[in-house]
Write an enzyme that holds these catalytic residues in place. Structure first.
Site, PDB file in Angstrom:
ATOM      1  N   GLY A  71       0.817  -1.202   0.000  1.00  0.00           N
ATOM      2  CA  GLY A  71       0.000   0.000   0.000  1.00  0.00           C
ATOM      3  C   GLY A  71       0.852   1.253   0.000  1.00  0.00           C
TER       4      GLY A  71
ATOM      5  NE  ARG B 103      -1.525  -4.753  -1.340  1.00  0.00           N
ATOM      6  CZ  ARG B 103      -1.286  -4.180  -0.174  1.00  0.00           C
ATOM      7  NH1 ARG B 103      -0.145  -4.407   0.453  1.00  0.00           N
ATOM      8  NH2 ARG B 103      -2.189  -3.385   0.382  1.00  0.00           N
TER       9      ARG B 103
ATOM     10  CG  ASP C  61       3.055  -6.991   7.350  1.00  0.00           C
ATOM     11  OD1 ASP C  61       2.617  -6.402   6.346  1.00  0.00           O
ATOM     12  OD2 ASP C  61       2.345  -7.709   8.069  1.00  0.00           O
TER      13      ASP C  61
ATOM     14  CB  THR D 296       2.641   0.740   6.327  1.00  0.00           C
ATOM     15  OG1 THR D 296       1.289   0.404   6.644  1.00  0.00           O
ATOM     16  CG2 THR D 296       3.487   0.570   7.576  1.00  0.00           C
TER      17      THR D 296
ATOM     18  CG  ASP E 229      -2.017  -0.290   8.004  1.00  0.00           C
ATOM     19  OD1 ASP E 229      -2.932   0.511   7.782  1.00  0.00           O
ATOM     20  OD2 ASP E 229      -1.786  -1.277   7.292  1.00  0.00           O
TER      21      ASP E 229
ATOM     22  CG  ASP F 116       1.029  -2.735  10.635  1.00  0.00           C
ATOM     23  OD1 ASP F 116       1.879  -2.101   9.977  1.00  0.00           O
ATOM     24  OD2 ASP F 116       0.296  -3.581  10.117  1.00  0.00           O
TER      25      ASP F 116
ATOM     26  NE  ARG G 142      -2.054  -5.231   7.510  1.00  0.00           N
ATOM     27  CZ  ARG G 142      -0.862  -5.673   7.139  1.00  0.00           C
ATOM     28  NH1 ARG G 142      -0.725  -6.362   6.027  1.00  0.00           N
ATOM     29  NH2 ARG G 142       0.195  -5.409   7.864  1.00  0.00           N
TER      30      ARG G 142
END
Length: 342
Positions: free
Chosen positions: A18, A79, A110, A133, A135, A137, A179
């Site tokens: 992303g 992707r 990740d 990212t 996120d 995360d 996510r």
């Protein structure tokens, strides 16, 4: 460790997964820093797809002029299912060898780092990851590139939703990205004064019916006090069948006029805020410095304003949770609000 400056001639760089605001700033920093040491930069397009298919271009200083403020990524992103197979990984490695790449810098999350871990099994070159990212995360860094901009974008959008909610005395369910992480939900929810934040840290899908009853009770009390609007911030991939399902349940079972807004990919776009530009620039320069001293199989992050390194394996463990003080702050605010309603 002995410097490898004299042996590094060419590096590759790609953005994967992303997109995140600030990726262009990181690309710019890598290219400018590399050229200070006469290192050639090859940019691969569309993530690992460009590496496998050898879709690339030479990046020089002119290639990265006036991109620091732009969202998205000039190298495009995607992707790459082929990287899930050994055949695809070996094709990527063959490209690195054929193009005489000494080090590969990957900006992503990740999934992107797992791609590097797969390449590591078949390639002797250096691998450096930069956390890109929204996120937030990835372990080993306080913030990821793009997170701060995503937060600001969501706040601006929800502030506008609040205006409409106030105008109609209405309940709104707003679903945010992340996510499987609640970093966006909690940061945005608190900043927007949401009456409810439903995230991975404070909700279990098995308790959905119980949570609905709590929300309904709070909404009714809220409305009895002549408050105008009620905002529920919901993390994606959490509520059974999503935000629309929660909204419809409130409408059909409890006759609560409820709107739904799924912010979606709007959170990924836009010009990066200063914090993301600065983080991306610092990490991009640090990536070249790491390459020059022979570092490999690491992600570079920032912890308490200091540039730190963590192994790629550790970076993708997903042990970083939402700061406890944020969760506690939200709970305290709700408790105070409840007292004031009495």
């Amino acid at each position: 460790m002995m410097s490898k400056q004299n042996t590094i001639r060419r590096i590759g760089i790609l953005t994967s997964g992303g997109d995140a605001p600030g990726m262009n700033a990181a690309i710019r920093a890598v290219v400018l820093a590399a050229h200070q040491y006469s290192i050639e930069c090859i940019g691969f397009f569309h993530g690992y797809n460009g590496l496998i298919n050898q879709e690339y271009r030479l990046l020089d200083n002119s290639s990265v002029k006036d991109i620091i403020h732009k969202g998205g990524t000039i190298l495009k992103s995607a992707r790459c299912p082929e990287m899930l197979s050994e055949t695809g990984v070996k094709q990527a490695v063959n490209s690195l060898i054929k193009l005489q790449i000494d080090a590969l810098i990957v900006i992503g999350g990740d999934g992107s780092f797992n791609g590097m871990l797969a390449i590591e099994q078949h390639w002797q070159g250096q691998l450096i990851g930069l956390p890109g990212t929204i996120d937030n995360d990835l372990d080993g860094t306080d913030f990821t590139i793009g997170f701060s901009t995503a937060i600001n974008t969501a706040i601006e959008a929800i502030d506008k939703i609040r205006d409409t909610a106030d105008a109609f005395d209405r309940v709104f369910v707003v679903e945010l990205m992340g996510r499987h992480s609640g970093h966006i939900a909690f940061n945005v929810g608190i900043a927007c004064g949401a009456e409810q934040i439903i995230s991975f840290e404070n909700f279990n899908a098995n308790d959905a019916n119980k949570k609905v009853n709590e929300i309904v009770s709070d909404i009714k009390h809220h409305q009895s006090q002549d408050h105008q609007s009620y905002l529920i911030v919901l993390a994606e991939n959490l509520w059974p069948n999503g935000a629309q399902s929660l909204s419809e349940q409130l409408k059909l079972q409890y006759s609560i006029d409820c709107g739904t807004c799924i912010l979606g990919h709007i959170q990924r776009g836009g010009s990066p805020v200063a914090k993301d530009r600065l983080l991306a620039t610092k990490l991009g320069v640090a990536a070249i410095e790491a390459v020059l001293v022979g570092k490999t199989s690491i992600m570079l992050g920032e912890l308490k304003t200091e540039i730190e390194e963590v192994t790629l394996n550790d970076a993708v463990q997903h042990t970083k949770i939402v700061a406890e003080n944020l969760v506690v702050a939200h709970e305290n605010i709700l408790a105070l609000a409840a007292q004031n309603k009495r």
